[in-house]
Design an enzyme around this catalytic site. Structure first.
Site, short mmCIF file in Angstrom:
data_model
loop_
_atom_site.label_atom_id
_atom_site.label_comp_id
_atom_site.label_asym_id
_atom_site.label_seq_id
_atom_site.Cartn_x
_atom_site.Cartn_y
_atom_site.Cartn_z
N ASP A 141 0.79 -1.09 -0.04
CA ASP A 141 -0.06 0.08 -0.06
C ASP A 141 0.76 1.28 0.00
O ASP A 141 0.67 2.28 -0.78
CB ASP A 141 -0.72 0.14 1.31
CG ASP A 141 -1.75 1.41 1.25
OD1 ASP A 141 -2.65 1.56 0.47
OD2 ASP A 141 -1.59 2.07 2.19
N GLU A 144 -2.01 -5.00 -3.64
CA GLU A 144 -1.00 -4.51 -3.06
C GLU A 144 0.11 -5.40 -2.26
O GLU A 144 1.26 -5.11 -2.36
CB GLU A 144 -1.59 -4.02 -1.77
CG GLU A 144 -2.59 -2.70 -2.46
CD GLU A 144 -3.38 -2.05 -1.14
OE1 GLU A 144 -3.77 -0.92 -1.23
OE2 GLU A 144 -3.58 -2.31 0.11
#
Length: 237
Positions: free
Chosen positions: A59, A131
């Site tokens: 992320d 992610e």
């Protein structure tokens, strides 16, 4: 490193996923970990654990790569528009779509219950997996490999997500008024409402004390721009 059958999947499956991802891992365990949902890790007591830690790292890598790219390639966009654009490119919907492009759902390691309840197509799981893949590539090959992977998806989406070019209405109005040196512009704050996290401002733009435009927005600057825009429209521009 051995690529024998591990975590319930043959080596051929991981090779197919690598081809879809477009990156060959030195440490294939990182890719396997990226595909390991917490439900599978808990059900099978996986020694590597779930992909949640990779998701956390991915992320952050995604955010900095997208922010860096937008900063360098959208020099005329103000901070507010850059923020909106970045949010559109890193949100769950976008990341889920990127995973679908690679058919990531086919390779997820899920518990029996999660698999039976549609986990392979669940947006949140697919977005988290994207992610996690970013982090796996980053750890295996470094930032430039991760950047190349991310931008492969972000660049095409940017063509449709890019907002209309920012128009500086205040500067346009100022340049018009400056043609007559005796004229003067002034922006007057006429209202402020709402809680601190969601303020709304209203502004009037005055030409020699006459109101020639009004505008509102979530910041004084935005309200001033909208007031200038209305003034330009009323002046026929």
């Amino acid at each position: 490193m051995s690529r024998q059958k591990q975590q319930g999947r043959p080596a051929a499956d991981w090779a197919k996923l690598e081809a879809s991802v477009g990156y060959r891992f030195h440490n294939i365990s990182l890719l396997k970990n990226a595909m390991t949902h917490s439900s599978y890790a808990n059900e099978n007591k996986s020694p590597m654990g779930s992909n949640e830690r990779l998701e956390f790292l991915g992320d952050s890598v995604l955010g900095i790569v997208v922010a860096d790219y937008l900063y360098k390639n959208c020099p005329h966009l103000p901070e507010g528009e850059l923020t909106k654009l970045r949010a559109a490119l890193v949100c769950e919907k976008a990341c889920c779509g990127f995973s679908r492009q690679m058919n990531v759902g086919d390779y997820l390691l899920l518990s029996h219950g999660e698999q039976n309840s549609g986990g392979r197509t669940r947006s949140s799981i697919l977005a988290d997996a994207f992610e996690a893949i970013i982090a796996a590539i980053y750890l295996d090959g470094g930032m430039e490999e991760a950047r190349s992977f991310i931008l492969r998806f972000v660049k095409p989406m940017l063509q449709t997500a890019r907002p209309k070019p920012f128009k500086d209405y205040k500067t346009m109005l100022q340049e018009i008024i400056q043609k007559n040196p005796e004229e003067s512009l002034e922006y007057v704050l006429t209202g402020e409402s709402g809680p601190d996290h969601n303020k709304h401002f209203t502004v009037e733009v005055h030409l020699n004390s006459n109101v020639i435009g009004k505008g509102g927005g979530r910041s004084k600057k935005e309200a001033e721009q909208q007031a200038a825009r209305e003034a330009l429209e009323l002046m026929g521009y």
